[in-house]
Design an enzyme around this catalytic site. Sequence first.
Site, PDB file in Angstrom:
ATOM      1  CG  HIS A 191      13.592  -1.166   3.937  1.00 58.08           C
ATOM      2  ND1 HIS A 191      14.394  -1.285   5.054  1.00 58.08           N
ATOM      3  CD2 HIS A 191      12.974  -2.370   3.790  1.00 58.08           C
ATOM      4  CE1 HIS A 191      14.269  -2.506   5.558  1.00 58.08           C
ATOM      5  NE2 HIS A 191      13.406  -3.174   4.822  1.00 58.08           N
ATOM      6  CG  HIS A 224       8.857  -4.085   5.109  1.00 60.25           C
ATOM      7  ND1 HIS A 224       9.182  -4.332   6.421  1.00 60.25           N
ATOM      8  CD2 HIS A 224       9.970  -4.409   4.386  1.00 60.25           C
ATOM      9  CE1 HIS A 224      10.420  -4.786   6.495  1.00 60.25           C
ATOM     10  NE2 HIS A 224      10.923  -4.850   5.271  1.00 60.25           N
ATOM     11  CD  GLU A 225      10.419  -4.023   0.538  1.00 60.60           C
ATOM     12  OE1 GLU A 225      11.506  -3.422   0.474  1.00 60.60           O
ATOM     13  OE2 GLU A 225      10.300  -5.122   1.102  1.00 60.60           O
ATOM     14  CD  GLU A 281      14.323  -6.255   6.795  1.00 59.18           C
ATOM     15  OE1 GLU A 281      13.085  -6.390   6.656  1.00 59.18           O
ATOM     16  OE2 GLU A 281      15.053  -5.793   5.901  1.00 59.18           O
TER      17      GLU A 281
END
Length: 226
Positions: A75, A71-72, A152
Amino acid sequence: VATKTEFLQLNEILEGLCIAANLPLPKLYVIESNALNAFATGRNPKNSVICVTTALIEKLDKNEIEGVLAHEMSHIKNYDILLSAVVSVMVGFVVILSDWFTRISFYGGRRGRDGDNDNNGNAIIMLIGLIFLILAPIFGQLMQLAISRKREFLADATAIEFTRNPDGLISALEKISADPNELKVANKATENMYIANPFRNKKKSSDLWSTHPSTEARIEALRNLK
Protein backbone atom coordinates in the site's frame (compact mmCIF):
# COMPACT_ATOMS: atom_id res chain seq x y z
CA VAL A 1 6.24 2.36 19.08
CA ALA A 2 7.26 -1.25 18.40
CA THR A 3 10.86 -1.23 19.65
CA LYS A 4 13.40 -3.90 18.76
CA THR A 5 13.77 -4.70 22.43
CA GLU A 6 10.13 -5.72 22.75
CA PHE A 7 9.31 -6.78 19.14
CA LEU A 8 12.59 -7.94 17.63
CA GLN A 9 11.17 -10.44 15.12
CA LEU A 10 8.55 -7.96 13.88
CA ASN A 11 11.22 -5.33 13.24
CA GLU A 12 13.54 -7.80 11.52
CA ILE A 13 10.76 -8.96 9.16
CA LEU A 14 9.91 -5.36 8.28
CA GLU A 15 13.55 -4.44 7.65
CA GLY A 16 13.92 -7.40 5.30
CA LEU A 17 10.80 -6.36 3.37
CA CYS A 18 12.07 -2.78 3.07
CA ILE A 19 15.25 -4.08 1.46
CA ALA A 20 13.20 -6.26 -0.94
CA ALA A 21 10.86 -3.38 -1.80
CA ASN A 22 13.65 -0.78 -1.93
CA LEU A 23 11.70 1.47 0.45
CA PRO A 24 12.68 3.46 3.55
CA LEU A 25 11.80 1.89 6.89
CA PRO A 26 8.34 3.05 8.04
CA LYS A 27 7.52 3.74 11.67
CA LEU A 28 6.18 0.60 13.31
CA TYR A 29 3.45 0.59 15.97
CA VAL A 30 1.51 -2.06 17.88
CA ILE A 31 -2.12 -1.67 19.03
CA GLU A 32 -3.31 -3.58 22.08
CA SER A 33 -6.24 -5.59 20.70
CA ASN A 34 -7.56 -9.15 20.60
CA ALA A 35 -8.55 -8.67 16.94
CA LEU A 36 -6.30 -9.81 14.08
CA ASN A 37 -5.63 -6.80 11.88
CA ALA A 38 -3.10 -4.30 10.54
CA PHE A 39 -3.00 -1.08 8.54
CA ALA A 40 -0.63 1.35 6.83
CA THR A 41 -0.87 5.10 6.49
CA GLY A 42 1.20 8.03 5.26
CA ARG A 43 1.11 10.20 2.14
CA ASN A 44 4.44 8.84 0.82
CA PRO A 45 7.09 6.20 1.70
CA LYS A 46 9.19 8.70 3.66
CA ASN A 47 6.26 9.53 5.95
CA SER A 48 4.69 6.10 6.32
CA VAL A 49 3.45 4.16 9.32
CA ILE A 50 2.54 0.50 9.75
CA CYS A 51 0.51 -0.67 12.70
CA VAL A 52 -0.38 -4.22 13.74
CA THR A 53 -2.42 -5.58 16.63
CA THR A 54 -0.97 -7.60 19.51
CA ALA A 55 -3.27 -10.51 18.63
CA LEU A 56 -1.83 -10.64 15.11
CA ILE A 57 1.71 -10.94 16.51
CA GLU A 58 0.67 -13.61 18.99
CA LYS A 59 -1.50 -15.79 16.72
CA LEU A 60 0.30 -15.65 13.37
CA ASP A 61 3.59 -17.38 12.57
CA LYS A 62 6.60 -15.68 10.98
CA ASN A 63 5.59 -16.36 7.35
CA GLU A 64 2.05 -15.13 7.97
CA ILE A 65 3.27 -11.95 9.68
CA GLU A 66 5.64 -11.39 6.76
CA GLY A 67 2.68 -11.68 4.37
CA VAL A 68 0.68 -9.12 6.34
CA LEU A 69 3.56 -6.65 6.59
CA ALA A 70 4.32 -7.12 2.88
CA HIS A 71 0.69 -6.30 2.07
CA GLU A 72 0.93 -3.09 4.09
CA MET A 73 4.28 -2.22 2.49
CA SER A 74 2.57 -2.66 -0.89
CA HIS A 75 0.00 0.00 0.00
CA ILE A 76 2.88 2.34 0.81
CA LYS A 77 4.82 1.53 -2.37
CA ASN A 78 1.68 1.93 -4.52
CA TYR A 79 0.75 5.25 -2.86
CA ASP A 80 -2.70 3.87 -2.01
CA ILE A 81 -3.15 6.14 1.01
CA LEU A 82 -2.54 9.22 -1.14
CA LEU A 83 -4.84 7.85 -3.85
CA SER A 84 -7.60 7.29 -1.30
CA ALA A 85 -7.30 10.90 -0.13
CA VAL A 86 -7.42 12.23 -3.71
CA VAL A 87 -10.49 10.12 -4.55
CA SER A 88 -12.25 11.37 -1.39
CA VAL A 89 -11.56 14.96 -2.41
CA MET A 90 -12.84 14.30 -5.94
CA VAL A 91 -16.06 12.73 -4.63
CA GLY A 92 -16.59 15.71 -2.36
CA PHE A 93 -15.98 18.08 -5.28
CA VAL A 94 -18.60 16.29 -7.40
CA VAL A 95 -21.13 16.61 -4.57
CA ILE A 96 -20.37 20.34 -4.23
CA LEU A 97 -20.79 20.82 -8.00
CA SER A 98 -24.12 18.99 -7.90
CA ASP A 99 -25.31 21.19 -5.03
CA TRP A 100 -24.15 24.31 -6.87
CA PHE A 101 -25.94 23.26 -10.08
CA THR A 102 -29.15 22.55 -8.15
CA ARG A 103 -29.09 25.94 -6.41
CA ILE A 104 -28.52 27.79 -9.69
CA SER A 105 -31.37 25.86 -11.31
CA PHE A 106 -33.68 26.54 -8.36
CA TYR A 107 -33.03 30.26 -8.12
CA GLY A 108 -33.00 30.62 -11.90
CA GLY A 109 -36.42 28.99 -11.98
CA ARG A 110 -37.70 31.34 -9.28
CA ARG A 111 -36.51 34.41 -11.18
CA GLY A 112 -38.27 33.07 -14.28
CA ARG A 113 -41.55 32.72 -12.37
CA ASP A 114 -41.22 36.19 -10.82
CA GLY A 115 -40.89 37.69 -14.28
CA ASP A 116 -43.71 35.56 -15.71
CA ASN A 117 -41.19 33.80 -18.02
CA ASP A 118 -41.43 30.39 -16.44
CA ASN A 119 -41.30 27.49 -18.85
CA ASN A 120 -40.87 23.75 -18.96
CA GLY A 121 -37.12 24.17 -19.53
CA ASN A 122 -36.62 25.59 -16.03
CA ALA A 123 -38.55 22.70 -14.48
CA ILE A 124 -36.47 20.13 -16.40
CA ILE A 125 -33.20 21.80 -15.36
CA MET A 126 -34.31 21.86 -11.73
CA LEU A 127 -35.27 18.17 -11.92
CA ILE A 128 -31.91 17.22 -13.45
CA GLY A 129 -30.11 19.20 -10.75
CA LEU A 130 -32.09 17.46 -8.02
CA ILE A 131 -31.34 14.02 -9.50
CA PHE A 132 -27.63 14.84 -9.65
CA LEU A 133 -27.71 16.07 -6.05
CA ILE A 134 -29.25 12.78 -4.88
CA LEU A 135 -27.24 10.37 -7.06
CA ALA A 136 -23.80 12.04 -7.05
CA PRO A 137 -22.91 11.04 -3.46
CA ILE A 138 -24.14 7.47 -4.06
CA PHE A 139 -22.21 6.92 -7.31
CA GLY A 140 -19.21 8.74 -5.83
CA GLN A 141 -19.11 6.40 -2.85
CA LEU A 142 -19.59 3.33 -5.05
CA MET A 143 -16.64 4.44 -7.18
CA GLN A 144 -14.54 5.02 -4.07
CA LEU A 145 -15.36 1.55 -2.71
CA ALA A 146 -14.66 -0.12 -6.07
CA ILE A 147 -11.22 1.53 -6.21
CA SER A 148 -10.54 0.43 -2.63
CA ARG A 149 -11.34 -3.21 -3.48
CA LYS A 150 -9.14 -3.12 -6.60
CA ARG A 151 -6.22 -1.70 -4.60
CA GLU A 152 -6.52 -4.57 -2.11
CA PHE A 153 -6.03 -7.07 -4.95
CA LEU A 154 -3.04 -5.04 -6.18
CA ALA A 155 -1.53 -4.89 -2.67
CA ASP A 156 -1.86 -8.67 -2.32
CA ALA A 157 -0.14 -9.24 -5.66
CA THR A 158 2.64 -6.75 -4.90
CA ALA A 159 3.19 -8.39 -1.50
CA ILE A 160 3.99 -11.68 -3.23
CA GLU A 161 6.59 -9.89 -5.36
CA PHE A 162 8.32 -8.96 -2.08
CA THR A 163 8.03 -12.31 -0.25
CA ARG A 164 7.89 -14.87 -3.11
CA ASN A 165 5.62 -16.81 -0.75
CA PRO A 166 1.86 -16.68 -1.49
CA ASP A 167 1.16 -19.32 1.17
CA GLY A 168 2.14 -16.98 4.00
CA LEU A 169 -0.35 -14.28 3.02
CA ILE A 170 -3.04 -16.84 2.12
CA SER A 171 -2.76 -18.46 5.55
CA ALA A 172 -2.79 -15.03 7.24
CA LEU A 173 -5.94 -13.97 5.37
CA GLU A 174 -7.67 -17.22 6.34
CA LYS A 175 -6.89 -16.70 10.02
CA ILE A 176 -7.83 -13.01 9.95
CA SER A 177 -11.12 -13.81 8.20
CA ALA A 178 -11.97 -16.50 10.78
CA ASP A 179 -11.22 -14.21 13.71
CA PRO A 180 -14.52 -13.24 15.45
CA ASN A 181 -13.08 -10.25 17.30
CA GLU A 182 -13.87 -6.71 16.19
CA LEU A 183 -11.23 -3.97 16.25
CA LYS A 184 -12.75 -1.42 18.64
CA VAL A 185 -10.45 1.46 17.64
CA ALA A 186 -11.56 1.28 13.98
CA ASN A 187 -14.16 3.64 12.53
CA LYS A 188 -15.96 4.20 9.22
CA ALA A 189 -13.43 6.79 8.04
CA THR A 190 -10.47 4.40 8.42
CA GLU A 191 -12.25 1.14 7.48
CA ASN A 192 -10.55 0.90 4.07
CA MET A 193 -7.05 1.20 5.55
CA TYR A 194 -7.03 -2.22 7.24
CA ILE A 195 -5.87 -5.48 5.68
CA ALA A 196 -9.36 -6.89 6.35
CA ASN A 197 -12.68 -5.36 7.29
CA PRO A 198 -12.41 -4.50 11.01
CA PHE A 199 -16.18 -4.74 11.57
CA ARG A 200 -17.37 -8.31 12.01
CA ASN A 201 -21.09 -7.43 11.94
CA LYS A 202 -20.88 -6.19 8.33
CA LYS A 203 -22.41 -7.96 5.33
CA LYS A 204 -20.22 -10.25 3.27
CA SER A 205 -17.34 -8.32 1.76
CA SER A 206 -18.45 -9.21 -1.78
CA ASP A 207 -21.17 -6.62 -1.31
CA LEU A 208 -20.96 -3.47 -3.47
CA TRP A 209 -20.82 -1.34 -0.35
CA SER A 210 -17.74 -3.04 1.07
CA THR A 211 -14.26 -1.54 1.19
CA HIS A 212 -12.65 -4.98 0.76
CA PRO A 213 -13.13 -7.86 -1.68
CA SER A 214 -14.13 -11.19 -0.17
CA THR A 215 -11.38 -13.25 1.43
CA GLU A 216 -12.26 -16.11 -0.92
CA ALA A 217 -11.72 -13.89 -3.98
CA ARG A 218 -8.40 -12.62 -2.64
CA ILE A 219 -7.14 -16.12 -1.86
CA GLU A 220 -8.19 -17.38 -5.29
CA ALA A 221 -6.30 -14.50 -6.93
CA LEU A 222 -3.20 -15.27 -4.87
CA ARG A 223 -3.33 -18.98 -5.77
CA ASN A 224 -3.48 -18.03 -9.44
CA LEU A 225 -0.14 -16.23 -8.97
CA LYS A 226 1.64 -19.46 -8.05
